[in-house]
Design a protein around this motif. Structure first.
Motif, PDB file in Angstrom:
ATOM      1  N   PRO A 133       0.830  -1.212   0.000  1.00  0.00           N
ATOM      2  CA  PRO A 133       0.000   0.000   0.000  1.00  0.00           C
ATOM      3  C   PRO A 133       0.864   1.262   0.000  1.00  0.00           C
ATOM      4  O   PRO A 133       0.964   1.968   1.005  1.00  0.00           O
ATOM      5  N   ARG A 149      -1.096   4.776   0.597  1.00  0.00           N
ATOM      6  CA  ARG A 149      -1.510   4.983   1.983  1.00  0.00           C
ATOM      7  C   ARG A 149      -0.296   5.269   2.861  1.00  0.00           C
ATOM      8  O   ARG A 149      -0.285   6.187   3.671  1.00  0.00           O
ATOM      9  N   THR A 150       0.758   4.457   2.682  1.00  0.00           N
ATOM     10  CA  THR A 150       1.923   4.594   3.540  1.00  0.00           C
ATOM     11  C   THR A 150       2.591   5.943   3.345  1.00  0.00           C
ATOM     12  O   THR A 150       2.966   6.607   4.317  1.00  0.00           O
TER      13      THR A 150
END
Lengths: 336, 354
Positions: free
Chosen positions: A221, A224-225
């Motif tokens: 991800p 998101r990260t």
């Protein structure tokens, strides 16, 4: 961190068992020990536990900001907005406290502002693919500008709920103590260590810094990260600002000018590669201690002027960057 | 409209808009008056106070064209002013032209040498430009304070005063310095192959080296040039205030210079540069600052406007932003959402230019 890598990681001769990636951190650790020992031998009141603990007391806000910065740099990014977000947070604390808000109501607001700024910067960086350097530069201007839009003066904090918390300290054996801020900053380091080393989020942070494209292809991800990392940094800066407002018992838009440089320096001296992917949060903690020790040594010495701090920090930066170049260049060559 | 002018249209429109604001807020803004053969007025002030940022941005443009960045320029401005002022204050006769020229030479040689140091770290040791110049950004201010002994060294030297406060043919002397440096750079880089070579290094240093371009020397040259430009800017700043302030001279210059370059349409990724754009970008920033002073908003809020400008310009330059929010149009002459100057082909950049 596979076994194959470990086998290659070792320093030149096979009987030495220190993995190369620990070398910069170990150098920093020995530097901390050496500086503290040298100080203790030279100055009669240096070698006490309290002088050591004061390193945490006087640098608690920096330490918290450095935790966020470490996450950002590990992904290969950079956050130049740290200093101004810290200043904005001190000012918000002072302003809201001045309006009679109790401390427990102020903190969530300040943390939310910091997190929102970080979230906005992270989103622009990720979704519009603009260099972190220039986006956080804009964030730096924005936060400082917001400070001055609120007020150009310094506000002192007299709100009793604040002064009471600022007065708390943790008594330790042998008449040692840590202030509230120092304890909080160590808690933040512990939380950071947990997320960085024991969760999949932390693994993704390293993966993005190591090779972004691989991370994307592996289905990690990344979006998101990456956004989250800047949000963390914004939140940490806001918390740093809260701690600084306790430490100074005032808030001002001209506080913490250039603090982002101190934070970056601490991370680099702590052995983290500015290209991302390699480094440890504990190294950054040691980096903060090195910066603190330089200031303490110069204070104890008495005749050296404060600008020597900047020159020494610059020289240390150079030394550590060259060291990393040496250590990791060899690794890169052997991988090829 | 020529291609150059078209690329400059947005920053020029922004300057015009700012001047329009000035027209509404204060009618005296455009007043120019001659006094003792010198031209005074807000418009002249914009040019005069804009001279140091314009010079620093010039050096920054060349460095960014090679795919690098120079964060140390602000510190170099402080070092140059500190060196010149300390040397002049040690002269037995501060008005001696030879002594002042000597001091200027030493100051410029020092900042150029520091620029070479930056270039060596980038080109020979192979450190990322941001990190390599960060070292001098941190240590440089300390060095400047070391040179001045932590004091604000004041001087009273009429030849030195000319650089920052002097006038020649009714215009501030510093403007001629700026014009000379820009003219020289434009001539050297656009009339010879130098500019092309610099851009090829910025496009791909390794490929250029394999094609026989001396990438290393060119990168070192770019940083040395940036050091020289910062040095001259430092002389103008310190001469303007008749003294050297190691702590505050050139503060935030690196940010303003990068901002000017970006506004001017030179992409931070390197491989392209646009001198006239940088000049207009620096003028835009200075017009903004002067406008804010003249309409009576607290000057510190300039930072807010700068934040908005940086964000807007970067978004406009970002291929991803245009792809996501703006309908892709293939017509080259559409004026509305034309790719801004120096826009890169829509490739996905993955890592920071090294």
């Amino acid at each position: 961190m596979t076994t194959v890598e470990n086998a290659r990681d070792r320093l030149g001769t096979p009987h030495r068992r220190i993995p190369v990636r620990y070398v910069p951190v170990l150098v920093t650790l020995s530097l901390v020990v050496a500086m503290f020992t040298a100080g203790s031998l030279h100055y009669p009141y240096f070698g006490t536990g309290q002088v050591f603990l004061n390193l945490f007391v006087d640098n608690s806000f920096l330490l918290v900001a450095v935790v966020g910065m470490t996450f950002v740099i590990l992904t290969g990014g950079i956050d130049l907005s740290v200093g101004s977000v810290v200043a904005l947070s001190t000012l918000l604390c002072a302003e809201l406290a001045g309006h009679g808000w109790p401390a427990y109501a102020v903190f969530p607001v300040v943390l939310l502002v910091g997190a929102t700024l970080g979230l906005a910067m992270g989103s622009i960086i990720h979704f519009f693919e603009i260099q972190p350097f220039i986006v956080t530069l804009a964030g730096m201007f924005l936060a400082r500008g917001l400070c001055y839009a609120i007020t150009v003066d310094a506000i002192s904090i007299t709100n009793p709920s604040f002064t009471r918390i600022a007065g708390y300290s943790l008594a330790l054996p042998w008449e040692l103590f840590l202030t509230m801020g120092a304890v909080l900053s160590l808690v933040v380091v512990a939380i950071g260590l947990y997320f960085l080393h024991l969760t999949s989020f932390g693994r993704t942070v390293y993966a993005i810094g190591g090779n972004r494209q691989s991370a994307v292809l592996m289905g990690l991800p990344v979006a998101r990260t990456e956004v989250l990392v800047y949000t963390i940094s914004g939140t940490c800066s806001a918390l740093g600002g809260i701690l600084l407002s306790f430490y100074m018992l005032s808030g001002s838009g001209s506080l913490a000018v250039g603090m982002e440089l101190d934070a970056i320096a601490a991370v680099v001296i702590g052995g983290t590669l500015l290209t991302g992917g390699t480094g440890y949060l504990l190294g950054s903690l040691l980096g903060v201690l090195v910066l603190g020790l330089i200031k303490t040594l110069i204070t104890f010495q008495g005749t050296l002027s404060s600008w020597w701090t900047k020159i020494v920090v610059g020289l240390l930066l150079l030394a550590f960057i060259l060291l990393q170049r040496l250590v990791f260049h060899r690794q890169a060559v052997s991988k090829q | 409209m020529s291609a150059g002018l078209r690329r400059l249209s947005w920053p020029l429109i922004a300057i015009a808009a700012l001047l329009l604001v000035d027209l509404f807020f204060g009618h005296a803004f455009f007043a120019l008056r001659m006094q003792d053969g010198h031209l005074y007025g807000n418009l002249v002030d914009i040019l005069r106070f804009g001279a140091p940022p314009m010079l620093v941005a010039l050096g920054m443009t060349i460095v960014i064209a090679t795919g690098g960045i120079d964060l140390s320029v602000g510190a170099l401005v402080a070092i140059s002013g500190a060196t010149a002022c300390v040397l002049i204050s040690d002269l037995s006769n501060q008005n001696s032209v030879a002594g002042v020229l000597g001091a200027i030479t030493v100051a410029l040689a020092l900042t150029t040498a520091l620029g070479v140091w930056n270039g060596m770290l980038v080109a020979v040791v192979g450190i990322q430009p941001i990190v390599a110049t960060l070292i001098l950004m941190v240590a440089g201010r300390g060095i400047a304070q070391l040179i001045t002994g932590g004091q604000i060294v004041t001087i009273n030297s009429s030849p030195y005063n000319v650089i920052g406060n002097g006038y020649w043919l009714a215009l501030p002397f510093a403007l001629y310095l700026v014009a000379a440096m820009y003219g020289l750079t434009a001539a050297l880089s656009r009339r010879t192959a130098l500019g092309l070579l610099i851009e090829s290094v910025g496009g791909n240093a390794e490929a250029s080296r394999l094609a026989g371009v001396r990438s290393r020397s060119l990168i070192i040259l770019a940083y040395a040039f940036s050091g020289l430009c910062s040095g001259i800017a430092g002389l103008i700043v310190s001469s303007g205030i008749k003294g050297a302030d190691g702590n505050n001279a050139g503060l935030w210059f690196e940010l303003d210079a990068i901002l000017a370059v970006v506004i001017g349409g030179t992409a931070l990724r390197g491989g392209r540069y646009f001198l006239a754009g940088t000049l207009v970008g620096a003028l835009l920033i200075q017009t903004l600052t002067t406008t804010i002073y003249s309409i009576g908003v607290p000057p510190e809020t300039t930072l807010l406007f700068k934040a908005l400008v940086v964000t807007a310009v970067c978004l406009a330059q970002s291929p991803a932003f245009r792809a996501k929010l703006v309908q892709p149009r293939r017509r080259r002459v559409s004026t509305g959402d034309r790719p801004p100057p120096g826009a890169q082909p829509p490739e996905r950049a993955v890592d920071v230019p090294a």
